[in-house]
Design an enzyme around this catalytic site. Structure first.
Site, short mmCIF file in Angstrom:
data_model
loop_
_atom_site.label_atom_id
_atom_site.label_comp_id
_atom_site.label_asym_id
_atom_site.label_seq_id
_atom_site.Cartn_x
_atom_site.Cartn_y
_atom_site.Cartn_z
N TRP A 182 6.29 7.41 9.83
CA TRP A 182 7.42 8.31 9.64
C TRP A 182 8.68 7.57 10.02
O TRP A 182 8.72 6.88 11.04
CB TRP A 182 7.29 9.56 10.52
N GLU A 223 4.39 10.47 6.32
CA GLU A 223 4.85 11.80 6.73
C GLU A 223 6.27 12.06 6.23
O GLU A 223 7.15 11.21 6.35
CB GLU A 223 4.82 11.88 8.26
N LYS A 225 9.83 14.68 5.82
CA LYS A 225 10.65 15.58 6.62
C LYS A 225 11.78 16.12 5.74
O LYS A 225 12.28 15.40 4.87
CB LYS A 225 11.23 14.87 7.84
N ASP A 256 3.51 17.80 8.61
CA ASP A 256 3.93 18.37 9.89
C ASP A 256 4.53 19.73 9.59
O ASP A 256 5.50 19.82 8.83
CB ASP A 256 4.95 17.43 10.55
N HIS A 259 8.27 20.29 9.46
CA HIS A 259 9.10 19.42 8.64
C HIS A 259 9.44 20.00 7.28
O HIS A 259 9.72 19.27 6.33
CB HIS A 259 8.40 18.07 8.44
N HIS A 283 0.10 17.30 11.52
CA HIS A 283 0.74 17.41 12.83
C HIS A 283 1.07 18.88 13.00
O HIS A 283 1.93 19.42 12.28
CB HIS A 283 2.02 16.58 12.91
N ASP A 291 13.00 21.96 12.96
CA ASP A 291 11.89 21.16 13.49
C ASP A 291 12.12 20.88 14.96
O ASP A 291 12.51 19.79 15.37
CB ASP A 291 11.78 19.84 12.72
N ASP A 293 9.86 21.24 17.49
CA ASP A 293 8.69 20.75 18.23
C ASP A 293 8.36 21.59 19.45
O ASP A 293 8.16 21.08 20.54
CB ASP A 293 8.90 19.28 18.63
N ASP A 323 1.86 17.79 17.75
CA ASP A 323 3.11 17.02 17.89
C ASP A 323 4.21 17.95 18.38
O ASP A 323 4.84 18.64 17.60
CB ASP A 323 3.48 16.39 16.55
#
Length: 416
Positions: A182, A223, A225, A256, A259, A283, A291, A293, A323
């Site tokens: 990524w 990955e 985003k 993810d 993302h 993820h 995003d 997390d 993640d």
């Protein structure tokens, strides 16, 4: 007199569910636990501030600052999580003991020997991520897509080094290594040239992937985003770019669930990905408006992701990792909460009669499907979870938190 579990087992048997099979499947399903929750994504190779749109908020006491501390914290978390798992490392967690410091383009397997020893002692595999952020050579916000050949060359060599390290992990542990690429590259405002950076990114990836490696041991992912802080208007590694590159080059798509646009959900995307990919990587996180997390909750989307893995029959084709990073609460508790919630979501999916539910859908019996899906929520999933935890030797309820609190009092608060 039947135990609670025996009653729950019989209850689920009435809808065709074998709770023993569900427990055994969950015990043997490895989730990759991300090391960077324990130290706020700092790593051991740089004093640089976080960059690339990555932000950790909070200042809870006890952040790990040395490898020994991080490993001890991971051990504490894993002792409270049932089953056997993997650890997930970023390249910035290299440990420099033999021959001193090496920059990211010069990393070698020897810089991860202690991580291999840690994993082998615990019978765990290792997943890996090149670190294309928080480094002077990423200060412009561009790495593999940079028009500066020196910068681009540095990061290409970093990518190659990470493939070699990933194969070393697989050889040493005997477990395939999932290596995820990524990059944070993009622009804050509307770019004058959209295709140029993506063309350079593709060329950089081509060069990285040209080195020889065993594709049965190293599963390379890409990955995407949608945007990041500082790159709000244009992200080089968009979903369209990564999906097309993965399809063309036989890589593994990594999704993810933080993302994407807030109206998109990965649970809805998985079935499409399964149709056209041998393997998929995930993820799992929790985005709040963006995003961000956040620690994984046992929420609807986490359950829906788990449902798709199980209902599709592709659970073993998915490399599942978490993640997130939260420095506003006890970091070890954050690991435990997220990992256990992901396991509980998987257990719920394993306790669902998917074949029967699919049949109702195919027969157009939508009222019955609605009724059964709602009534299933009252089935004794919690009792089966308790049995799973008991067999794994971990607390089944919130009593695990007392151990974390004690660890905080005796270890975390004493760190300088």
């Amino acid at each position: 007199m039947a135990t609670c579990y025996e009653w729950a087992k019989q209850k689920y048997a009435t809808i065709g569910i074998d709770t023993e099979a569900a427990i055994n499947t969950l015990k043997n399903y490895a989730i990759s636990m991300h090391c960077w929750q324990g130290d706020d994504v700092r790593g051991f190779d740089s004093e640089e501030e976080l960059s690339g749109g990555i932000q950790t908020t909070g200042n809870y006491p006890g952040r790990a600052t040395r490898p020994e501390e991080l490993m001890a914290d991971m051990d504490k978390a894993l002792s409270l999580i049932g089953g056997k798992h993997k650890i997930n490392l970023h390249a910035c967690y290299a440990i420099f003991e033999k021959g001193g410091f090496a920059d990211r383009d010069k990393l070698e397997p020897k810089h991860f020997e202690r991580w291999v020893a840690y994993a082998k002692e615990r019978g765990m595999g290792i997943d890996f991520n090149p670190t294309f952020f928080s480094h002077p050579m990423a200060a412009s916000g561009l790495t593999l897509s940079s028009p500066d050949e020196e910068i681009r060359r540095f990061w290409i060599e970093h990518g190659k080094a990470c493939i070699r390290i990933s194969e070393y992990f697989a050889n040493e542990t005997g477990i395939p290594c999932v290596m995820n690429i990524w990059i944070p590259d993009g622009y804050k405002d509307i770019p004058a040239d959209r295709i140029g950076p993506r063309a350079r990114f593709a060329a950089s990836l081509d060069e990285i992937l040209a080195i020889p490696y065993d594709k049965s041991k190293v599963l390379i992912c890409l990955e995407s985003k949608v945007f990041g802080i500082g790159v709000e208007s244009y992200t080089v590694g968009s979903a369209e770019f990564t999906m097309n590159y993965v399809a063309k080059n036989g890589l593994v798509p990594l999704m993810d669930n933080g993302h994407y646009h807030p109206t998109e959900v990965v649970s809805d995307k998985l079935s499409s990905m399964f149709l056209f990919n041998k393997n998929v990587a995930l993820h799992v996180t929790r985005g709040v408006r963006w995003d961000s997390d956040h620690v994984v909750r046992l929420d609807d989307e986490t359950r829906e992701i788990a449902k798709e893995l199980v209902a599709s029959g592709r659970m073993n084709d998915v490399a599942l990792a978490l993640d997130y990073f939260d420095a506003s609460i006890n970091r070890i508790a954050a690991w435990v909460i997220g990992m256990r919630n992901m396991q509980r979501a998987l257990l719920g999916a394993l306790l669902t009669p998917h074949a029967a539910m699919k049949q109702l859908q195919n027969e157009g019996k939508f009222t019955e499907l609605f009724v059964k899906s709602e009534e299933l929520k009252s089935y004794p999933e919690g009792i089966v979870w308790e049995e799973f935890c008991n067999r794994c030797g971990v607390p089944a309820d919130e009593s695990w938190f007392a151990e974390v609190q004690q660890y905080e009092k005796t270890v975390l608060v004493n760190r300088k």
